[in-house]
Design a protein around this motif. Sequence first.
Motif, mmCIF file in Angstrom:
data_model
loop_
_atom_site.group_PDB
_atom_site.id
_atom_site.type_symbol
_atom_site.label_atom_id
_atom_site.label_comp_id
_atom_site.label_asym_id
_atom_site.label_seq_id
_atom_site.Cartn_x
_atom_site.Cartn_y
_atom_site.Cartn_z
ATOM 1 N N TYR A 1 36.969 38.328 31.587
ATOM 2 C CA TYR A 1 37.563 38.500 32.917
ATOM 3 C C TYR A 1 36.481 38.817 33.952
ATOM 4 C CZ TYR A 1 40.522 40.114 36.716
ATOM 5 O OH TYR A 1 41.120 40.272 37.945
ATOM 6 N N ASN A 2 35.511 39.633 33.578
ATOM 7 C CA ASN A 2 34.401 39.924 34.494
ATOM 8 C C ASN A 2 33.662 38.640 34.855
ATOM 9 O OD1 ASN A 2 31.322 40.489 34.866
ATOM 10 N ND2 ASN A 2 32.280 42.449 35.317
ATOM 11 N N PHE A 3 33.407 37.795 33.861
ATOM 12 C CA PHE A 3 32.725 36.527 34.121
ATOM 13 C C PHE A 3 33.571 35.623 35.022
ATOM 14 C CE2 PHE A 3 30.286 36.723 29.804
ATOM 15 C CZ PHE A 3 29.456 37.701 30.328
ATOM 16 N N ALA A 4 34.893 35.628 34.800
ATOM 17 C CA ALA A 4 35.782 34.801 35.625
ATOM 18 C C ALA A 4 35.741 35.255 37.082
ATOM 19 C CB ALA A 4 37.208 34.863 35.085
ATOM 20 N N CYS A 5 35.720 36.564 37.294
ATOM 21 C CA CYS A 5 35.618 37.098 38.661
ATOM 22 C C CYS A 5 34.297 36.691 39.296
ATOM 23 C CB CYS A 5 35.742 38.621 38.644
ATOM 24 S SG CYS A 5 37.373 39.238 38.179
ATOM 25 N N PHE A 6 33.237 36.701 38.498
ATOM 26 C CA PHE A 6 31.920 36.307 38.995
ATOM 27 C C PHE A 6 31.937 34.863 39.492
ATOM 28 C CE2 PHE A 6 28.008 34.003 37.826
ATOM 29 C CZ PHE A 6 27.111 34.593 38.707
ATOM 30 N N PHE A 7 32.463 33.957 38.682
ATOM 31 C CA PHE A 7 32.462 32.547 39.074
ATOM 32 C C PHE A 7 33.375 32.289 40.268
ATOM 33 C CE2 PHE A 7 30.831 31.650 34.684
ATOM 34 C CZ PHE A 7 29.655 31.049 35.099
ATOM 35 N N GLU A 8 34.509 32.975 40.324
ATOM 36 C CA GLU A 8 35.377 32.804 41.486
ATOM 37 C C GLU A 8 34.648 33.238 42.758
ATOM 38 O OE1 GLU A 8 39.763 34.271 43.068
ATOM 39 O OE2 GLU A 8 38.345 35.694 42.216
ATOM 40 N N SER A 9 33.928 34.349 42.673
ATOM 41 C CA SER A 9 33.212 34.872 43.832
ATOM 42 C C SER A 9 32.049 33.977 44.239
ATOM 43 C CB SER A 9 32.690 36.280 43.523
ATOM 44 O OG SER A 9 31.845 36.756 44.544
ATOM 45 N N GLU A 10 31.348 33.394 43.263
ATOM 46 C CA GLU A 10 30.122 32.657 43.553
ATOM 47 C C GLU A 10 30.336 31.164 43.798
ATOM 48 O OE1 GLU A 10 27.305 33.898 44.229
ATOM 49 O OE2 GLU A 10 27.683 35.972 43.652
ATOM 50 N N SER A 11 31.539 30.648 43.566
ATOM 51 C CA SER A 11 31.795 29.241 43.862
ATOM 52 C C SER A 11 31.549 28.979 45.343
ATOM 53 C CB SER A 11 33.242 28.876 43.513
ATOM 54 O OG SER A 11 33.547 27.572 43.967
ATOM 55 N N CYS A 12 30.815 27.922 45.646
ATOM 56 C CA CYS A 12 30.527 27.621 47.057
ATOM 57 C C CYS A 12 31.757 27.079 47.765
ATOM 58 C CB CYS A 12 29.359 26.645 47.173
ATOM 59 S SG CYS A 12 29.762 24.922 46.783
ATOM 60 N N GLY A 13 32.770 26.630 46.998
ATOM 61 C CA GLY A 13 34.012 26.165 47.593
ATOM 62 C C GLY A 13 34.021 24.711 48.013
ATOM 63 N N TRP A 14 32.924 23.985 47.748
ATOM 64 C CA TRP A 14 32.839 22.607 48.250
ATOM 65 C C TRP A 14 33.827 21.688 47.543
ATOM 66 C CZ3 TRP A 14 32.091 17.558 47.103
ATOM 67 C CH2 TRP A 14 31.699 16.714 48.148
ATOM 68 N N CYS A 15 33.912 21.776 46.194
ATOM 69 C CA CYS A 15 34.774 20.834 45.471
ATOM 70 C C CYS A 15 35.998 21.545 44.898
ATOM 71 C CB CYS A 15 33.998 20.099 44.377
ATOM 72 S SG CYS A 15 33.445 21.111 43.005
ATOM 73 N N VAL A 16 37.103 20.826 44.865
ATOM 74 C CA VAL A 16 38.382 21.395 44.437
ATOM 75 C C VAL A 16 38.366 21.875 42.988
ATOM 76 C CG1 VAL A 16 40.825 20.886 44.044
ATOM 77 C CG2 VAL A 16 39.715 20.121 46.149
ATOM 78 N N PRO A 17 37.827 21.111 42.029
ATOM 79 C CA PRO A 17 37.886 21.584 40.639
ATOM 80 C C PRO A 17 37.288 22.970 40.449
ATOM 81 C CG PRO A 17 37.224 19.290 40.703
ATOM 82 C CD PRO A 17 37.221 19.767 42.126
ATOM 83 N N CYS A 18 36.184 23.255 41.131
ATOM 84 C CA CYS A 18 35.542 24.563 41.000
ATOM 85 C C CYS A 18 36.242 25.607 41.859
ATOM 86 C CB CYS A 18 34.067 24.451 41.382
ATOM 87 S SG CYS A 18 33.163 25.999 41.275
ATOM 88 N N ARG A 19 36.504 25.270 43.117
ATOM 89 C CA ARG A 19 37.112 26.245 44.033
ATOM 90 C C ARG A 19 38.472 26.714 43.531
ATOM 91 N NH1 ARG A 19 37.514 23.178 48.208
ATOM 92 N NH2 ARG A 19 39.752 22.766 48.172
ATOM 93 N N VAL A 20 39.303 25.767 43.104
ATOM 94 C CA VAL A 20 40.649 26.097 42.642
ATOM 95 C C VAL A 20 40.646 26.491 41.169
ATOM 96 C CG1 VAL A 20 42.988 25.214 42.331
ATOM 97 C CG2 VAL A 20 41.681 24.588 44.371
#
Length: 607
Positions: free
Chosen positions: A496-515
């Motif tokens: 869960y900590n890792f999941a929070c990290f990736f959500e926070s650090e996603s640049c938001g450019w592409c939908v698969p990563c952002r969402v």
Amino acid sequence: MQEINLKALQGEIKAIAATEGNQRTRLINVVRKVQAAYGQVSDPMIDLISEALSMPRIEVEGVVSFYHFLSKRKLGRMPVFLNSSAVAEMMGLKEVAAAFEKAAGIKFGEVTPDELLSLSWTSCIGMSDQEPAALIGGLPFVRLTPEKVFSIIEGLRSGKSPQELVEKLGVGDGNNAHPLVRSMVNNHLQLSGQVLFSSFTNGAALRKAVSLTPEQVIEEVKRSRLRGRGGAGFPTGMKWDFCRKAQGGEHYVFCNADEGEPGTFTDRVLLTEKPELVFEGMTVAGYAIDAEHGILYLRQEYQYLLAYLEDVLEKRRTAGLLGKNCAGKAGFNFDIRIQMGAGAYICGEESALINSTEGRRGDPRDRPPFPVQSGYLGNPTLVNNVETLAAAARVVENGAEWYIVFGSGQSTGTKLLSVSGDCRRPGVYELPMGLPVRMILAVVGAENPQAVQVGGPSGTFIAEKDFDRKICYDDLSTGGALIVFGADRDIMSIVYNFACFFESESCGWCVPCRVGTRLLKAKLEKINQGNGTLRDLAEMEQWGKIMKSTSRCGLGQTAANPELTTLANFRSIYQHRIKEDEYLTGFDLKTAVAEACEATGRYLQDE
């Protein structure tokens, strides 16, 4: 803001922009200086920066909103950024965070009424071997305890500077005690190998290089079978060759010192103890690809090393190892500058790093073209990480035959490993490539570990059954991080900590990563709340595969690895927390509308 203050501010910001030559490509430097001077980059300041650099306002605001250490809201004069990594949680983060709030009298996300202190969370700051850790006034404070926190806050309130508090708490080992560093960080260099941390004569590799042709230098690196040490493992000599042959204007050498992967801190130690070797590798690469300019991109978290590194560069210029006719080679002119980051994990991706150096948001680029074809300012650009360039210098100095003795097969040489978590001897180890994980665990003093995260959150979560796998490019490839988890650790909380990290650090450019990062985090929350089902596990696996195959860059392509690799290797942990129901919503209507009900005074009626 009153007009007279606005006019004064306009003059001050114009002066700041002038220190960077009013160049749009130095936007990151300008906004960092504004942040340092005023504790924020507010809307009026964004307007004035836009005016001073003659660039669209939206580009300035885009940069300010992108980087973690830039803020439109006012921070304290002594901002505190506490690392929220998984290792920090393991080492007492909860108690340290509570102590900060109690001592400062504010919650995280707030500023004290006198504007002295602000409390903020941040991702891993490269101190996993000495957690919990925080940046206070830009300086790292490590091995924090509640008692230390109260002492630090009391000292700041009494007028002491962060540096004075570091001196009181005690400086670290090696060059951490250098007059231009004076940091309380410890290297924890537990094992020096025969390549990177063996004795090195400044200038030896460069003088050997300029005695050869650039093509001969590249051929030597190719014969060594040196591969990129950042984790991807692309053949270094081949990359140099591609860049040298690329058509275009000037060629550039970039050193990627933006190690943001949680659990990774090898660059920190190399730059502290062997900066000459790193700069030598950059200069050798410059000779090989016919470049005149090198740029070391240094993460904001390592700003405390900046003055020291600048001093090393100046000494190399004085010694004739940088500048005009380097190492006495007529016509070979090469120099290096340092570009500071501003806090963004994604800037470890080479094209995002280049965008950041150009004064942009650190968004990754579409490829092709690759940076070796069209990189910095559209020119052919070689990007290697700190360890790769240091290793390349040793290859050129001593020869490929010397280098391939270390390691095995296609994984030649040594590898720096940054080991943290549940072990007696956390720190940096230089070991031959090809060693099994089980042997490394014995060396670092890990007793009865249930799991190891290889390569940080974006890597592979392995169980005891896989401890005989080897650290090499043909098996477990890693940029260097090994995080050890003892038998009593809750794997789900780590994921869960890792999941929070990736959500926070996603640049938001592409939908698969952002969402996708948000959906995976929500699924973990649902499971941890006791509302998970087999269907949720199947959807996590499905979404993870979609992210891996359709995301724009490496961040999105690996962001689901914590869930995917633990579902593969620790599935029983998930199964013990889910229910047999086909579907459970996991949605609580009362909780969702509680704030609105409180504001309106209207409440849901129980059925």
